[in-house]
Scaffold this motif. Sequence first.
Motif, short mmCIF file in Angstrom:
data_model
loop_
_atom_site.label_atom_id
_atom_site.label_comp_id
_atom_site.label_asym_id
_atom_site.label_seq_id
_atom_site.Cartn_x
_atom_site.Cartn_y
_atom_site.Cartn_z
N LEU A 1 0.77 -1.35 -0.17
CA LEU A 1 0.22 -0.26 0.25
C LEU A 1 0.86 1.18 0.11
CD1 LEU A 1 -3.11 1.51 0.10
CD2 LEU A 1 -2.77 0.68 2.85
N VAL A 2 1.86 0.99 1.19
CA VAL A 2 2.91 2.21 0.52
C VAL A 2 3.47 2.51 -0.70
CG1 VAL A 2 5.28 3.83 2.25
CG2 VAL A 2 3.73 1.99 3.54
N GLY A 3 3.89 1.59 -1.04
CA GLY A 3 4.69 1.55 -2.28
C GLY A 3 3.90 1.32 -3.24
N GLU A 4 2.19 2.04 -3.32
CA GLU A 4 1.23 1.97 -4.63
C GLU A 4 1.18 4.18 -4.26
OE1 GLU A 4 -2.71 1.30 -4.55
OE2 GLU A 4 -1.99 -1.31 -5.61
N ALA A 5 1.05 4.13 -2.97
CA ALA A 5 0.82 5.59 -2.96
C ALA A 5 2.48 6.59 -2.71
CB ALA A 5 0.77 5.70 -1.20
N ALA A 6 3.29 5.71 -2.96
CA ALA A 6 5.05 6.66 -3.33
C ALA A 6 4.69 6.34 -4.53
CB ALA A 6 5.57 5.36 -2.81
N ALA A 7 4.35 5.19 -5.12
CA ALA A 7 4.54 6.25 -6.76
C ALA A 7 3.12 7.16 -7.50
CB ALA A 7 3.61 5.00 -7.68
N GLU B 1 8.71 16.72 -1.79
CA GLU B 1 9.04 17.93 -2.51
C GLU B 1 10.03 18.22 -2.81
OE1 GLU B 1 11.51 21.72 0.41
OE2 GLU B 1 11.31 19.45 1.19
N ALA B 2 9.11 19.62 -4.11
CA ALA B 2 9.88 18.95 -5.22
C ALA B 2 11.62 19.71 -5.63
CB ALA B 2 9.14 20.31 -6.34
N PRO B 3 12.37 19.39 -6.29
CA PRO B 3 11.80 18.52 -7.77
C PRO B 3 11.88 16.94 -7.47
CG PRO B 3 14.42 19.21 -8.07
CD PRO B 3 13.48 19.89 -6.24
N ASP B 4 12.54 16.20 -5.85
CA ASP B 4 13.29 14.71 -5.71
C ASP B 4 12.95 14.56 -5.07
OD1 ASP B 4 15.20 16.36 -4.89
OD2 ASP B 4 17.05 15.30 -6.35
N LYS B 5 12.58 14.47 -3.94
CA LYS B 5 13.01 14.52 -2.35
C LYS B 5 11.22 13.70 -2.11
CE LYS B 5 15.98 18.16 -1.02
NZ LYS B 5 15.87 19.07 -0.21
N LEU B 6 11.10 12.17 -1.93
CA LEU B 6 10.70 12.01 -0.92
C LEU B 6 10.74 11.10 0.27
CD1 LEU B 6 8.01 9.74 -2.65
CD2 LEU B 6 9.10 7.91 -2.81
N ARG B 7 10.02 11.05 0.94
CA ARG B 7 9.33 10.49 1.95
C ARG B 7 7.83 9.88 2.57
NH1 ARG B 7 10.10 15.33 7.35
NH2 ARG B 7 7.56 16.44 6.53
N ALA B 8 7.83 9.02 2.99
CA ALA B 8 6.45 8.27 3.70
C ALA B 8 6.56 7.71 4.74
CB ALA B 8 6.15 7.45 2.30
N VAL B 9 5.26 7.36 5.47
CA VAL B 9 4.53 6.94 6.47
C VAL B 9 3.45 6.74 6.88
CG1 VAL B 9 4.54 8.79 8.30
CG2 VAL B 9 5.06 6.87 9.39
N GLN C 1 14.25 11.34 0.56
CA GLN C 1 15.60 12.42 1.76
C GLN C 1 14.27 12.60 2.88
OE1 GLN C 1 18.62 14.56 0.18
NE2 GLN C 1 17.57 16.75 1.63
N CYS C 2 14.42 12.55 4.32
CA CYS C 2 13.73 12.97 4.98
C CYS C 2 13.74 14.97 5.35
CB CYS C 2 13.42 12.52 5.73
SG CYS C 2 11.98 12.62 7.65
N ARG C 3 13.20 15.24 5.62
CA ARG C 3 12.90 16.84 5.67
C ARG C 3 13.66 16.91 7.63
NH1 ARG C 3 7.49 19.74 5.59
NH2 ARG C 3 8.40 21.51 4.95
#
Length: 330
Positions: free
Chosen positions: A57-63, A96-104, A279-281
Motif C-alpha cells: 500500500l505504501v508503495g502504491e501511494a509513493a508511486a 518535495e520538488a524537485p526530487d525528495k520523497l518520504r512516507a509513513v 530524503q526526510c525533511r
Amino acid sequence: MTQQGPAERPVCDIGIDDVVLPFAVAPLDVRGRVVRLGPSLDLILSQHNYPAPVARLVGEAAALTVLLGSALKSQGRFQLQTRSDGVVAMLVVDFEAPDKLRAVARFDEMRLQEAVDAGRISPAALLGKGHLAMTIETGLESSRYQGVVSLDGQGLEEAAHQYFRQSEQIPTMIRLAVGENLSGSGHNWRSGGLMVQFLPHSIERQRQAELPPGDAPAGAQTQQPAFQEDEAWLEAQALVSTIEDHELIDPLVSSERLLYRLFHESGVSVFEAQSVRHQCRCSQERMEGLLRSFSPQERRDMIGENGRIGVTCEFCSVHRDFDPKDFDPA
C-alpha cells in the motif's frame, strides 16, 4: 519514439529506477508521466520494516504521489494523506520538488493479522472508509490548495480518478503496481505508475460527463444530457488499460519500451527524465525548534531515564538525543 529536451540518458531497454519520465502523444492530445521507484522505495520501507500488505500500500501511494507531485518541477510540496477506519488508519507521503520523497503509515497489527487470516489484504480493504486528501504547496505566499475525496472501499487508483473528476476536471487515467523481488540474497521492493491526461486545446473536447446533481429532491427524475467521450481519449484509455502490472515494475522493461508498445502507432515523444530520491525533511535544527515550542514543564516530562530528551522522526525513524540544559538551564 522521439526524445526531446536535454538528454539525461540514452533511450534503452533496461529500466532505470527512481526516475519520472514525462511523455506526450500529440495525435491523441495526451500527455503523461511514467514513474519507477526502486532503491528509494526500498529504503523507505526498510526503515519501518512494514509487513508485506502494508508495504504494498505504501508503495502504491509513493508511486501515485510522485506521479502527481513531479508536476511541481522546481519548487513546492505535494502531500498525499489518508485517514480512515481501516487497518491502515493513516498514510502520509510527501514529495518535495524537485526530487525528495518520504512516507509513513500507521496500522493496527492485530487487525492486520485478522485481515491476513481472512484474505482481506487488498489496498482497498486495508484503507477501509475515510478520506484521501491531496495538498499542494507551491512555495509562494498564500498558495496552498487541497482536494479531498472520500474513501469508500476503493483503492488508490480509483480514489485518484475520483479526485480528478471532481477537483481538476481533467480526463485522467492512472495505473499503479507494486512488487517484491525475492532472491537468495534478500528482497527488495519496486513500484511503478503511469498517468495519462487528455489535454486538447479545445475546452469542449476536454469536457467530462456531468456528475448527478446533489441537490435534487428525493425521488426526483433527473435528465442528464447525453455525453460522448472524445475518440482520441477513448483510444488512449483503451491502450493504457492493456498495461500489465509487471510492465510497470520489471527492471528489464524500460519506461521508453513500455511507452513505445502503447503508443508507437500514433508516435510518442519523451522528455528529460527527472530523478527521485528518498530524503526526510527532519534535521537536528528542526527537532530542536520543535522542542523549543513546548513549555518547560512539557520538556521536563519528556526526559528519559538517561537524563536526555529523545526524539524519533516518524518518517525516517532517525533518533536524536538532546540535553535538557540546552533548553532550560538550571
